[in-house]
Design a protein around this motif. Structure first.
Motif, short mmCIF file in Angstrom:
data_model
loop_
_atom_site.label_atom_id
_atom_site.label_comp_id
_atom_site.label_asym_id
_atom_site.label_seq_id
_atom_site.Cartn_x
_atom_site.Cartn_y
_atom_site.Cartn_z
N UNK A 5 26.61 -0.58 -1.83
CA UNK A 5 26.39 -0.49 -3.28
C UNK A 5 25.83 0.86 -3.71
N UNK A 6 25.22 1.59 -2.79
CA UNK A 6 24.69 2.91 -3.15
C UNK A 6 25.80 3.91 -3.43
N UNK A 7 27.03 3.61 -3.00
CA UNK A 7 28.16 4.50 -3.25
C UNK A 7 28.89 4.16 -4.54
N UNK A 44 24.30 -7.29 -12.82
CA UNK A 44 22.84 -7.25 -12.86
C UNK A 44 22.21 -8.04 -11.72
N UNK A 45 22.92 -9.00 -11.19
CA UNK A 45 22.39 -9.83 -10.11
C UNK A 45 22.72 -9.28 -8.73
N UNK A 46 23.47 -8.17 -8.68
CA UNK A 46 23.79 -7.53 -7.41
C UNK A 46 22.80 -6.41 -7.13
N UNK A 47 22.49 -6.13 -5.87
CA UNK A 47 21.53 -5.07 -5.55
C UNK A 47 22.10 -3.68 -5.85
N UNK A 48 21.20 -2.72 -6.06
CA UNK A 48 21.63 -1.34 -6.30
C UNK A 48 22.00 -0.62 -5.02
N UNK A 49 21.51 -1.12 -3.90
CA UNK A 49 21.81 -0.49 -2.60
C UNK A 49 21.99 -1.59 -1.56
N UNK A 50 22.42 -1.18 -0.38
CA UNK A 50 22.68 -2.15 0.66
C UNK A 50 24.09 -2.71 0.56
N UNK A 51 24.40 -3.64 1.44
CA UNK A 51 25.76 -4.17 1.53
C UNK A 51 25.95 -5.42 0.67
N UNK A 52 27.09 -5.49 0.02
CA UNK A 52 27.52 -6.69 -0.70
C UNK A 52 28.89 -7.07 -0.16
#
Length: 278
Positions: free
Chosen positions: A85-87, A59-67
């Motif tokens: 993260x979008x994948x 829940x604390x990670x973004x739905x898109x972009x790089x992690x």
């Protein structure tokens, strides 16, 4: 009691291949920043590959972009691995009551290209499906075992300065396979909860805060006595997921983990429902 001290370093190195840390990436005043964002374990369920962790970690990670992904490796090495993260696809099971009661368990499904990249960098996916029946039927390879949690320790993050290998700034992250004592197991709303105790008084090098362990796997390591009388590891199993730590009381913390039923029954059933074709 069997003395397992000699086994712990080797087991920790082996479990490092299944362990992963998350890192949030940001840019402030034109400068990239990296922040540890807790832990997970690489697992497979049938043909599905992903990261077992806690729901609040996802829940604390973004739905898109790089992690960023922090791989657990035996020797220090500069890493710059990220996932888009979008994948990915996520599944979270989250309660609405007290944090320590759960449920708080999650799974991040990775794309095939992301799986291939991790496989190519020596990381391994632990097959939950293969162990499901034996775990749920309480069939154990040995009556002797010990337990530990593998994950990132956020307070051990090291600012290494710059000018190394051409980088202006480097951060060092450290993980820990920490052996402790399972002090109790109980059920709450259909999920089994394991109380895992740490004791700083027994190891002054231990961290004071285990917050980065959230999402890290609780492992059970089965042992037997070899012909020379020394203990030998015969199997390692994921037995749960850490998601909450207590206050520090007299040098001890209790880490609350979801137990084997939560992982091998509840979570695997939810994965089958979410992705029935696989």
């Amino acid at each position: 009691m069997t003395d397992i001290t000699s086994l712990i370093p080797g087991v920790g190195s082996q479990l490092a291949d299944f362990s992963i840390g998350f890192a949030k990436l940001s840019t402030i005043a034109g400068r990239e920043h990296v922040h540890p964002a807790r832990s997970g374990a690489l697992v497979s369920v049938g043909s599905i590959h992903g990261i077992l962790t806690a729901a609040h970690v996802l829940e604390e990670l973004p739905d898109s972009g790089e992690v960023g992904l922090i791989r657990f490796i035996r020797e220090p090495k500069i890493q710059a691995q990220t996932i888009d993260m979008s994948l990915t696809e996520r599944l979270t099971i989250r309660g609405s009551g007290e944090a320590a009661d759960g449920p708080d368990i999650g799974f991040l499904r990775l794309a095939s290209t992301q799986v291939a990249t991790l496989n190519a960098t020596t990381n391994i996916f632990f097959n939950l499906s293969r162990r499901q029946d034996s775990v749920l039927e309480n069939r154990h390879p040995s009556t002797e075992y010990f337990e530990g949690i593998s994950g990132i320790i956020a307070e051990w993050t090291i600012n290494r300065g710059g000018a190394e290998a051409g980088f202006r700034h480097l951060l060092g992250f450290r993980g820990l396979f920490g052996v402790g004592c399972v002090a109790g197991v109980h059920d709450h709303d259909g999920y089994d909860l394991v109380s895992f105790e740490t004791d700083r008084n027994e190891n002054q090098n231990a961290p004071t805060d285990y917050g980065g362990w959230s999402g890290g796997a609780l492992w059970r390591v089965y042992i037997t006595q070899g012909t020379d009388g020394q203990p030998t590891v015969i199997e390692r199993r994921i037995f749960g997921v850490a998601f909450h730590q207590s206050a520090l009381v007299e040098g001890k913390r209790t880490i609350t983990c979801h137990g084997p039923k939560s992982v091998y029954k509840n979570l695997l059933a939810e994965i089958a429902r979410k992705w029935p074709s696989t």
